[in-house]
Design an enzyme around this catalytic site. Structure first.
Site: not given
Ligand SMILES: [Zn+2]
Length: 214
Positions: A29, A71-73, A92, A94, A113, A155, A208
């Site tokens: 999401n 979104s559930s998140e 977000h 997975h 780096y 997750h 920079y």
């Molecule tokens: Zn998720």
């Protein structure tokens, strides 16, 4: 950018995210700060079917009026905007390598780096909590302190940016780091760069810009 343009940009970046292989289906999401609130993808709508009006505008107190569910998140997206005034967009997903490390509750150390692009010498892994909960959100905000990305145990991952393009770039970069680290572990482990070198590169990026890294 106007709210309509942000809605269109959000959909374009969802489609880009899935085309990049970073995410499958609608498990990821995206959100972007808009005015005093945020625009976030709705729950469970395939990205290619999304119309600008389907994107949910949510106030930062969590309230919204929309025929689709956010979104559930939404909670960690909202809490990140509250905690981090410099953040304009949150991705977000997975992704396979980030999530593989997160399944083992491993953070990504400074084996390359480019980790400095995420703000420091590690990409932390937040402990596991059920998706969508206040506990997961608090754990994510803590893991993101001083960083532009983190893993979520069992997750996935979260990446932040000063724009949608930068947040998605950061998410892709973190997945590359996870993949490199994973491969180095197959060879018996990588050499971790010293903290002062990463601090030096963080400074270079700030002075920079990231262009010098590419
Ligand atoms: Zn998720």
């Amino acid at each position: 950018m106007s709210e309509v343009a942000l809605r269109e940009a959000l959909i374009a970046h969802c489609i880009k995210m899935n085309a990049s292989g970073l995410n499958q289906g609608t498990s990821g999401n995206l959100s972007v700060r808009s005015g005093a609130g945020m625009l976030i993808t709705p729950s469970g709508v395939p990205y290619e079917q999304l119309q600008p009006a389907d994107i949910v505008y949510m106030n930062l107190d969590g309230s919204y009026q929309h025929r689709l569910a956010a979104s559930s998140e939404w909670r960690f997206h909202r809490d990140i905007y509250l905690a981090r005034s410099e953040v304009e967009a949150v991705v977000h997903a997975h992704p396979i390598y980030c999530t593989t490390l997160a399944i083992r509750h491993m953070e990504i150390p400074a084996v390359h780096y480019m980790i400095a692009a995420a703000g420091g010498n590690s990409i932390r892994c937040a402990p596991y909590f059920t998706y969508g909960t206040a506990e997961l959100s608090a754990a994510a905000v803590t893991a993101l302190e001083g960083r532009m990305a983190c893993l979520l145990a069992n997750h996935g991952m979260i990446a932040l940016g000063a724009s949608l393009a930068k947040a998605l770039w950061s998410a892709l970069e973190v997945e590359v780091l996870a993949r490199l680290y994973f491969n180095s572990l197959l060879l018996g482990g990588g050499v971790v760069l010293p903290d002062d070198e990463i601090a030096h590169v963080v400074k270079k990026f700030e002075t920079y810009g990231l262009k010098s890294a590419q």
